[in-house]
Design a protein around this motif. Structure first.
Motif, PDB file in Angstrom:
ATOM      1  N   LEU A 184       0.816  -1.219   0.000  1.00 54.11           N
ATOM      2  CA  LEU A 184       0.000   0.000   0.000  1.00 54.11           C
ATOM      3  C   LEU A 184       0.846   1.263   0.000  1.00 54.11           C
ATOM      4  CD1 LEU A 184      -3.012  -0.757   2.352  1.00 54.11           C
ATOM      5  CD2 LEU A 184      -2.827  -0.911  -0.139  1.00 54.11           C
ATOM      6  N   ALA A 185       1.999   1.205   0.629  1.00 55.49           N
ATOM      7  CA  ALA A 185       2.829   2.400   0.739  1.00 55.49           C
ATOM      8  C   ALA A 185       3.191   2.947  -0.637  1.00 55.49           C
ATOM      9  CB  ALA A 185       4.087   2.092   1.520  1.00 55.49           C
ATOM     10  N   PHE A 186       3.117   2.102  -1.623  1.00 57.15           N
ATOM     11  CA  PHE A 186       3.557   2.556  -2.938  1.00 57.15           C
ATOM     12  C   PHE A 186       2.402   2.867  -3.879  1.00 57.15           C
ATOM     13  CE2 PHE A 186       6.986   0.185  -1.027  1.00 57.15           C
ATOM     14  CZ  PHE A 186       7.919   1.204  -0.999  1.00 57.15           C
ATOM     15  N   VAL A 187       1.212   2.864  -3.304  1.00 53.85           N
ATOM     16  CA  VAL A 187       0.047   3.159  -4.139  1.00 53.85           C
ATOM     17  C   VAL A 187       0.109   4.553  -4.775  1.00 53.85           C
ATOM     18  CG1 VAL A 187      -2.441   3.591  -4.027  1.00 53.85           C
ATOM     19  CG2 VAL A 187      -1.497   1.453  -3.167  1.00 53.85           C
ATOM     20  N   PRO A 188       0.511   5.600  -4.038  1.00 60.37           N
ATOM     21  CA  PRO A 188       0.567   6.921  -4.698  1.00 60.37           C
ATOM     22  C   PRO A 188       1.465   6.911  -5.935  1.00 60.37           C
ATOM     23  CG  PRO A 188       0.932   7.131  -2.342  1.00 60.37           C
ATOM     24  CD  PRO A 188       0.891   5.670  -2.629  1.00 60.37           C
ATOM     25  N   GLN A 189       2.610   6.295  -5.763  1.00 59.85           N
ATOM     26  CA  GLN A 189       3.560   6.203  -6.857  1.00 59.85           C
ATOM     27  C   GLN A 189       2.958   5.503  -8.067  1.00 59.85           C
ATOM     28  OE1 GLN A 189       7.205   4.919  -5.387  1.00 59.85           O
ATOM     29  NE2 GLN A 189       7.992   6.208  -7.004  1.00 59.85           N
TER      30      GLN A 189
END
Ligand SMILES: Nc1nc2c(ncn2[C@@H]2O[C@H](COP(=O)(O)OP(=O)(O)O)[C@@H](O)[C@H]2O)c(=O)[nH]1
Lengths: 694, 95
Positions: free
Chosen positions: A379-384
């Motif tokens: 999830l931490a990389f969803v914005p990316q």
């Protein structure tokens, strides 16, 4: 008087037919054909007119039933006049039919319809000049508004009553063709066929070996039809039926054989004749058509001069892709950080809640070290990923992606692959599964196989997402964009190399070319960018909550039991140790090997597995990225990225390859090829990097 | 015009605009010629991409693939020679 109404599909024929006949219509089928036959009667002054609405066709060859019906009607029923409807906004194609009608009968009146559409497209047709060019009357109509329809009919009646027939200049054929047509004409003169058909037309059809020429159909009178079968559903409006009486070969068989030897097959004749007609249309068009904005190059043309240029196209493509990656990294860095912090905070809150309610230690660990570490890592990389998707959608919606694909064809040429393979490969950036299926359109089975086998080397969007996540952790800022581009270049180079290599293995023949339709450039709309971005991101999130959640729990169990054992003595640790001998030469520790194994199911699982395995070892305050960066050198991470990008995409792609190739052998070969290639390249990168001092 | 299109199609890949420039016809004319040739069975218009695998299904509201995650990025439309067209252009070039 018999009048036939002819035209391309959708020219507005039915509109005119209905306007002229009103309710006096009869509908039936043409004998032996599934084509509707519509006729109607009109009283006009002292004339009794039978109007036949012939099926809409583009030409009068013998490729479809509509064409045959139309042609046979004109030849056999010999209408007094043909009303040919022409779409002014698409006049090239429409005139092709008109020229063919003129070969059969000179009694033609053209109804120039859709003048309103043509006008709004900036096209002006001077009907009087068109009439001059073809030597037939032309009436302008707007059928939809009922304009000009009566004049059209009046003109048709006038022509139908003419005693003498006007002549039109026949289409000039090239000498080579003309010579052969005349030879055939000579053979056919005086035969009974020549009395049935126009001689020149007959000669051409004979050269084209038209299957319907030479067939005699007999019409059955209406009365005997009735007696034969009393079908209550039978439409009384079907006035004539034909039966095939005989089918004979026309003279000229030896001549055809001689031509065949000279290299003039029936297809050659057909093509040459059609070609001459199109050239003729192209030649006379400027006489009557003025296209207001045809000379003015559009900005799509202007842009394409650069973007598709064989010299500038590639640097521009490189620049655009670099920009996309740069934006995805720089713009997303703060967002990604915020999500990471949010996840860590959420994990703490949930865990303290669990502690407060005295939930067993194991369950607390599952939530913190399994679910939050695993799913959170993804999830931490969803914005990316969302930003990357957004840029991808912009490229797609603006029309650039199609150009990039088009440019890529040149690489395919270098590799000796069919240009179409490239489209399958480009689809691979979205998802390898449909991309492998898209190879179905390649006719050559070897072409197909090669394309299927190299497709997994193209990183799909989920893979790119995970890669960009790892890149962001190890190479923050604009460096990350360069790293991503270098990875993509490696992938493209390997695609090329693999195609060349597999071509030797599979032994495949020459490629063929294509003409591509490129969309116009336009400014992407917010909706067309946001919708697919949201859909893809949502799809990614959905997998995180389902598939990746389950995988995270499995990995947590494997890495926590036997209970109390140190990490490297757990089941996961043992599994990793068993695989360590493969990873060691590349500098991978056992955790990475476990993550790679789990990645076989779906590539995002690699990230969640890494999150758990590193998160467990690290202290709780660390973010996953920090934990990972602590445990790996940048060179190690880069090596991992290379291997990760190249080894098989996912279980679904393997299954699809098997389904599509129907060969267990080639599927296994594909898996082995990807695995070996990924580790060999990984080894080269790792040791090359070391030698270079990274 | 049709024959020259066939000749180009048998040896190199171009965009519609490039073909128009090369042969000196308008894109409109080329399209209508290609459609006619398709009708006669010498060329074929193909659209690649925009596929979901049958196992992954389509989301009825959005049209995106579900399960296999992503719809292939774009539909690419292009014209190629059919087998019959290849035979014909092969014969002409040998003539
Ligand atoms: N803009 C415009 N549309 C027309 C004109 N004539 C017919 N149409 C429309 O074109 C469509 C096709 O017409 P139709 O009579 O069904 O064509 P058919 O297939 O030749 O029988 C219909 O939607 C008509 O309303 C016209 O002069 N201008």
């Amino acid at each position: 008087m018999k009048i036939a109404l002819i035209g391309n599909p959708n020219v507005g024929k039915s509109t005119v037919f209905n306007a002229l006949t009103g309710s006096n219509q009869q509908v039936g089928n043409w004998a032996g054909k599934t084509v509707e036959r519509k006729s109607g009667s009109i009283h006009r002054d002292n004339d009794e007119i039978e109007l036949i609405d012939l099926p809409g066709t583009y030409s009068l060859t013998a490729y479809s039933q509509e064409e045959i019906v139309t042609r046979e009607y004109i030849l056999r029923e010999k209408p007094d006049v043909v009303m040919a409807m022409v779409d002014a906004s698409n006049i090239e194609r429409n005139l092709y039919l008109v020229l063919q009608i003129l070969e059969l009968t000179p009694r033609v009146v053209i109804g120039l319809n859709m003048m309103d559409l043509a006008k709004s497209a900036g096209i002006t047709i001077h009907s009087n000049r068109l009439a001059q060019a073809l030597n037939v009357p032309v009436v302008e109509i707007v059928a939809a508004k009922g304009k000009g329809i009566n004049e059209f009919l009046t003109e048709a009646i006038r022509v139908g009553k003419l005693k003498s027939e006007s002549v039109w200049d026949e289409i000039p054929y090239p000498d080579e063709l003309e010579k052969r047509i005349q030879a055939m004409e000579q053979l056919l003169t005086g035969t009974i066929w020549a009395s049935k058909y126009p001689l020149r037309w007959l000669a051409i059809k004979r050269l084209e070996q038209d299957p319907e020429i030479g067939q005699t159909w007999q019409s059955i009178p209406r009365s005997s039809q009735r007696n034969k079968k009393q079908d209550p559903c039978h439409d009384a409006g079907d006035p004539l039926k034909y039966v095939l009486q005989e089918s004979v070969t026309l003279p000229g068989e030896e001549l055809l054989q001689a031509y065949e030897i000279e290299g003039w097959s029936k297809d050659h004749f057909e093509m040459a004749v059609a070609d001459a007609k199109y050239q003729y249309i192209s030649k006379i068009l400027p006489e009557f058509r003025v296209h207001e904005n045809s000379a003015k190059p559009t900005w799509t043309d202007a842009l394409d001069k650069w973007i598709l240029s064989p010299i500038w196209g590639y640097p521009i493509m490189f620049l655009i892709i670099s920009l996309v990656f740069w934006f995805s990294f720089v713009a997303s860095a703060p967002l990604g950080g915020a999500v990471s912090e949010g996840m860590a905070w959420a994990a703490e809150v949930v865990v303290s809640l669990l502690q407060w309610s005295h939930v067993p230690e194991a369950a607390q660990s599952l939530v913190r070290d399994g679910i939050f570490a695993g799913v959170g890592a993804v999830l931490a990389f969803v914005p990316q990923i969302a930003i990357f998707f957004a840029f991808f959608s912009i490229l797609q919606d603006s029309g650039y992606l199609a150009r990039a694909a088009f440019l890529g064809d040149r690489f395919m040429q270098l590799m000796g692959l069919h240009g179409k393979s490239f489209f399958s490969l480009v689809s691979g950036f979205g998802c390898n599964v449909p991309a492998i299926m898209a190879t179905r359109t390649l006719e050559d089975p070897k072409d197909r196989l090669i394309t299927m086998l190299i497709n997994p080397l193209i990183p799909c969007v989920p893979r790119l997402g995970v890669m960009s996540a790892v890149v962001a952790a190890f190479f923050p800022g604009s460096r990350g964009a360069l790293i991503m581009i270098s990875l993509l270049l490696i992938s493209l180079l390997l695609v090329m190399f693999s195609a060349l290599f597999l071509r030797k293995v599979v032994q495949q023949k020459e490629r063929s070319a294509f003409v591509m339709e490129l969309p116009l450039y336009h400014i992407p709309t917010l909706r067309n960018v946001l919708m697919p971005t949201w859909q893809k991101t949502y799809s990614f999130l959905k997998r995180a909550w389902t598939f990746i959640l389950v995988a995270s729990i499995v990995v947590w169990v494997l890495s926590s039991y036997p209970q109390g054992a140190p990490m490297n003595a757990t089941w996961a640790g043992k599994m990793g140790e068993g695989l360590a001998f493969i990873g060691q030469p590349l500098g991978f520790d056992w955790r990475i090997m476990v993550a790679i194994v789990f990645g076989f199911t779906a590539k995002e699982t690699t990230l969640s597995t890494l999150g758990i395995l590193y998160g467990v070892a690290a202290d709780a305050s660390q973010s996953i990225a920090e934990a990972m960066t602590g445990a790996m050198t940048p060179l190690g991470a880069y090596t991992f990225l290379v291997v990760y990008m190249l080894y098989i995409p996912c279980l679904a792609s393997v299954v699809t390859t098997y389904k599509e190739s129907k060969s267990l052998g080639w599927t296994s070969f594909g898996i082995a090829y990807n695995l070996i290639l990924s580790f060999v390249i990984g080894w080269l990168v790792f040791h090359g990097g070391k030698v270079l001092g990274f | 015009m049709l024959t020259s299109i066939m000749e180009v199609l048998s040896c190199k890949s171009l965009s519609m605009a490039q073909l128009a420039e090369e042969l000196g016809y308008s894109v409109r004319e080329l399209e209508s010629a290609l459609e006619q040739m398709e009708h006669m069975g010498y060329v074929r218009r193909e659209v690649l991409g925009q596929a979901c695998s049958p196992s992954c299904g389509k989301d009825p509201s959005s049209g995106e693939c579900e399960g296999c995650s992503f719809l292939s990025p774009e539909g690419f439309a292009f014209w190629v020679l059919t087998e019959r067209g290849q035979i014909l252009s092969g014969q002409s070039s040998g003539k």
